[in-house]
Design a protein around this motif. Structure first.
Motif, PDB file in Angstrom:
ATOM      1  N   PHE A  64     -31.180  16.148 -18.815  1.00 54.74           N
ATOM      2  CA  PHE A  64     -30.434  15.186 -17.858  1.00 54.74           C
ATOM      3  C   PHE A  64     -29.266  15.015 -18.581  1.00 54.74           C
ATOM      4  O   PHE A  64     -28.806  15.714 -19.542  1.00 54.74           O
ATOM      5  N   ARG A  65     -28.185  14.107 -17.792  1.00 53.85           N
ATOM      6  CA  ARG A  65     -26.792  13.982 -18.410  1.00 53.85           C
ATOM      7  C   ARG A  65     -26.305  12.546 -18.126  1.00 53.85           C
ATOM      8  O   ARG A  65     -26.808  11.983 -17.348  1.00 53.85           O
ATOM      9  N   TYR A  97     -30.140  19.724 -21.695  1.00 55.88           N
ATOM     10  CA  TYR A  97     -30.463  18.556 -21.920  1.00 55.88           C
ATOM     11  C   TYR A  97     -31.708  17.865 -21.238  1.00 55.88           C
ATOM     12  O   TYR A  97     -32.422  16.877 -21.593  1.00 55.88           O
ATOM     13  N   PHE A 151     -25.113  21.053 -18.484  1.00 55.17           N
ATOM     14  CA  PHE A 151     -25.615  19.961 -19.124  1.00 55.17           C
ATOM     15  C   PHE A 151     -27.210  19.631 -18.890  1.00 55.17           C
ATOM     16  O   PHE A 151     -28.315  19.682 -19.542  1.00 55.17           O
TER      17      PHE A 151
END
Lengths: 366, 366, 366, 366
Positions: free
Chosen positions: C117-118, C115, C111
């Motif tokens: 970050f998560r 992305y 992740f």
């Protein structure tokens, strides 16, 4: 993101450029058992064909379709159908002008901006030549719709200031439309349209117009209530065709000045010719769709078509490098797009309706 | 076939009825890292809200959005975002009339024909209440587009015979639009529109109109050349909204009477304000798209909106059983749909542009 | 690119995280008229629920579904159905560990790589909590399939080295499966599985296994011959569930060592219990599908499920900054995923079959 | 419902039968500027081609591809690419047997049940001949992936009881695979596999096996967390190929007997060869994907392939009318599908990865 596929259940995917080897369409979602041969495709291809009359482009294309897959012993198999239409008129020309100059009204500049370069031979993928694939697929859609009694007829409603008188759109037949080369069912106006187009050609100019398309026999209940309204899918279909700048249904833009009490189409008992519940509307300002779903009344829509952008006269423009110059199209173009638009428009209407016919099959109550 | 999803990359899926618990939208495809909270959704929901002024329906809906998923520590996560807007005004009424009679101009009859029965409480899924979900999602699309400098402004161009004078659509600001309750940037005409709408309400009637929508800052190169032309996807978007009977771009239906030499927008060197290649067109009859691809010029479109079908006066109609009767709407309806249409139209334009912005990201040259 | 939608005709779209407000699913494509209430959703949600027995995670979630749209007077309307399942156990915890350390076997690292970050609270969107939405939607699919006589039963076939003896998969009933907490229809082996799982928990470890899923009553003819083979869509469905590392049909991986003369299932006349043409196969090594299309024989598949990655013992790992450290899960996790996997697996099988049931409706011969 | 399209961003649509004019594929979503010619397509088509060695079918097909659209001056244009591969070996045969009898293990019966009739010439659309289209498109996907350093290599891991020793799957090169006709990188085992296959042919029988496919260079972050997990899309891709009965990743079905403490792959600092954050796993039991998203480790999967169903020996079966009979295949078939499966499997892996590569482009953080 792929943008070469159209439709959900009745779905076509196309490829092809104006000056490449040919145009291909894969038609997916056709139920098995529909009788089909190349002879079913030829009439509409002939109506779209360049060189068909004195008022269209004189480019020479045979437009012979070959069915490569999906038909066995004269019937569709239920699997994907592929049709190839080779480009005949693929001769080498001098494209130096087009290569470095942006033709006004064409996609030359926007292609360069999007892709970084483009196939500059006659428009490449943005040429209206890609509509051969649509017309071939549309002929299949028409045939499928014919099995449930749906018919689609298009015609030229307006060229310049000349407006045809068509009091009952749903009564117009293909024969009436094909009785003259401009495809206008009002014979008197048709003649004047032809004269106007010929004059425009001699003046090295072009002219716009309006096409009207009518679908009859569509039962109440096709179309989805929110995003996939029948009017939404038809709208996308028509605007996906080159040169269409406006689309309207039924009363169209005239609704802006109408009151609700004037505009509402009143429900009345049917006369047995419509489906149960045996109901129809007295008038058809709604154009055959309510809440995005077919009402059983004829579907009526109109498309505004711009005048051909390519002109055999000098027009100012700029080069890729941003330098001011002029350009005059040397190719053979249509002085008015309307006569050849009719089969394209019909094909798109047919495909949307075939799609929703199949979609409705799947959504019948449990 | 599912018809409750819109868009390819920026994609929304909605559910909800006018008198059920609420409306839900799942927004998929929003890149991670976009700052987002309910406060971003509220302004446009307030612009769409019933009861916002004296010229719209007086139904009472708070339209408070709740973000159920997809946002973490004030930013989008890159996964699907869910928003719930509960229906406040869900009180029990007497729907006996609507249940058995078909309201003219509504989807009552077509729903029955399609599904065999329908949620008859205020239109159910075909109620314009479903557009709350669109407007909430549209606010996210606008925010995403804002990161690349794209702005969308809509306004009322025409109500009945009253036409606003808007010489430069791309110069209109949100502040101008919101300076009056009819959302028309021409202050003089706005006043007369308000008077007209009030008069129509007192006469238990309604009136149609035209909305204009403008997107500025769209770089050249968005949109696909064949089926997913920007004008095609925008056309579907606008026609998917209730009451839209016509859509046109740039010169629109006026192109029918124009010659090519009059209509073509001439390319000229840009003045540095547009992207490389530094080119723009002198005029914008093409409405910001050529060959279905954005040209860098403002995108300008207009929608024809029919007069509200629900009228608080007796109108003839038939029952489900086909018997002749009359119906008068008892609910609180808009005498003119235009003021509340503006945020809906903006939302749809925003979602189409956000979709193509993301699609273009994926198709950059290798 | 949106990845939160599954299916073509019967199509679900979901949103939700483990520690956000809740999980939402919009189910699109359900035909009108199917009786439906929250009571239809509860049994399978209860089978998936944490805390249901001593051998699953003791996390406390009520999993109460609310139907927000798409049902009217106890029946589906044909429009989209929305279901909300709020997260009850949303309390604030100390996630400092998870925030900065990558749990082995989890999506934490991927992740962050994807992305930037998560949502680090319990896995966020990658938590198996998202399967509540699937199970709720699967219950609708099961009900729809029930109208044509299709039943789906799943059970635990193997835990560690313990393999259940299930000579006739198609004969297993839901009652047999639910007769013990490990959901294994072989009572003797079930008892030993429970002991094994309890032992693993006490040892702060976990164990993998194999689930078997069987669909009976599927008529010959569902599935498409090329990309959307039934086995392909089922394969995607099963692999879309967390922890599934392998999927096989019928004889599965054993076919590698078989000769054609051993492996071929011989066609024989049916005994009247199957559809016309009244034909079946003597054996079912093909698992109920030939050429990707259902053969009328029971569909039989198996999924290999990995041991739970979260362990309440120290495991070496690295931080986001790449520094070596250790991590021990403090949350309450399943020592074996199999018992709660069964309703998830059934839901996915049901949705694929409901999808192809509707697809086949649309493709019946003209 | 159309089932002849695969992929979202990198998307192919195919048509074609074994004994029709040819097979067509339209490849959509290829970014502009990728160098491409028929010479890029030929090597993989040659690896898939019948008649390439003594251990495959001796049917004679030239498999000459023609690019019909989408390439200009040696580069992809960004619009759809069409490829046609005509069928050379289309001679008329005696299909009386196949027409009325159901071949065991084939789609003959299920096609009749689905469509009401079928193209009985050599399998029609269900013939593995359709994979020519996939292999041609896969070659484009490979080329696109090559621009970011992704490589895909497949090989035969097992034939019958003969299992190749491949200690490091990610180290196998195309050259090693192509060094023998069975495409097994373990030279000793390869020789015995060839002998086994030749023996099976002489015994008029066939044998199954396992293929292993490896993708290296995939960065962490491709794939979507819920339904479109990379393992889900790869699973669908592999199961969409004929004869695949099982698919597994990394440790695969072996996870059933593993404990979490044994199975978890531990994160460790990278050695600079992987992307930032510079992290990798010590082992690769997870097969290169965690939570459905690529981890940066090699993607490793295996497919179980059944023995060829067509056998040149009498097998019992029934006719369309349900009468007991026998059938012996007269055509020229592969005694083992594995050697020709390798390029098909690689093509499918390549297309899934190309799709997710483009999808990830669109979802980069704002």
């Amino acid at each position: 993101m792929p943008g070469n596929t159209f439709g959900q259940m009745f779905r076509i995917t196309t490829a092809g450029e104006s000056h490449g080897p040919g145009n291909v369409v894969i038609v997916d979602g056709v139920p098995p058992g529909l009788p089909l041969s190349v002879d079913d495709l030829k009439p509409d291809l002939a109506r779209r064909r360049p060189g068909q009359s004195k008022i269209v482009t004189q480019r020479n294309e045979a437009d012979e379709p070959e069915i490569l897959a999906g038909v066995f012993e004269g019937k569709t198999t239920g699997t994907s159908i592929a049709i190839l239409i080779r480009n005949a008129d693929q001769r080498s020309r001098d494209y130096a002008d087009i290569k470095d100059k942006y033709r006004p009204g064409h996609a030359d500049y926007t292609f360069d901006a999007k892709y970084g370069f483009r196939d500059y031979r006659g428009g490449g993928r943005s040429s209206a030549r890609e509509t051969t694939a649509r017309v071939a697929a549309g002929a299949i859609a028409k045939k499928l719709l014919g099995t449930v009694g749906v018919k689609i007829v298009g015609y030229v409603k307006q060229v310049g200031e000349l407006v045809a008188d068509v009091p009952e759109p749903a009564a117009i037949t293909l024969e009436q439309v094909e009785s003259n080369i401009v495809r206008c069912p009002d014979a008197n106006v048709a003649e004047r349209m032809i004269e106007l187009i010929e004059r425009l050609r001699s003046e090295r100019d072009s002219i716009g117009g309006v096409a009207e398309l009518v679908a009859t026999g569509v039962p109440a209940g096709w179309g989805e209530p929110v995003f996939d309204k029948l009017k939404a899918d038809l709208g996308k279909a028509m605007f996906s065709l080159p040169a269409v700048l406006g689309v309207e249904y039924g009363a169209g833009f005239d609704v802006a000045t109408l009151r609700g009490s004037e505009n509402n189409d009143i429900f009345v008992p049917g006369n047995g010719e419509v489906q149960s519940p045996n109901i129809k509307t007295k008038t058809n300002r709604h154009g055959g769709m309510l809440g995005g779903i077919s009402s059983g009344m004829p579907i009526v829509l109109r498309c505004a078509i711009k005048p051909t952008s390519s002109l055999p006269q000098d027009q100012p423009t700029v080069t890729r490098q941003g330098e001011v110059t002029t350009i005059a199209t040397k190719g053979r173009h249509d002085p008015c797009l309307l006569p050849r638009f009719v089969p394209m428009g019909e094909a798109m209407v047919a495909m949307v309706l075939a799609d929703h016919m199949l979609r409705q099959r799947a959504m019948l109550p449990v």
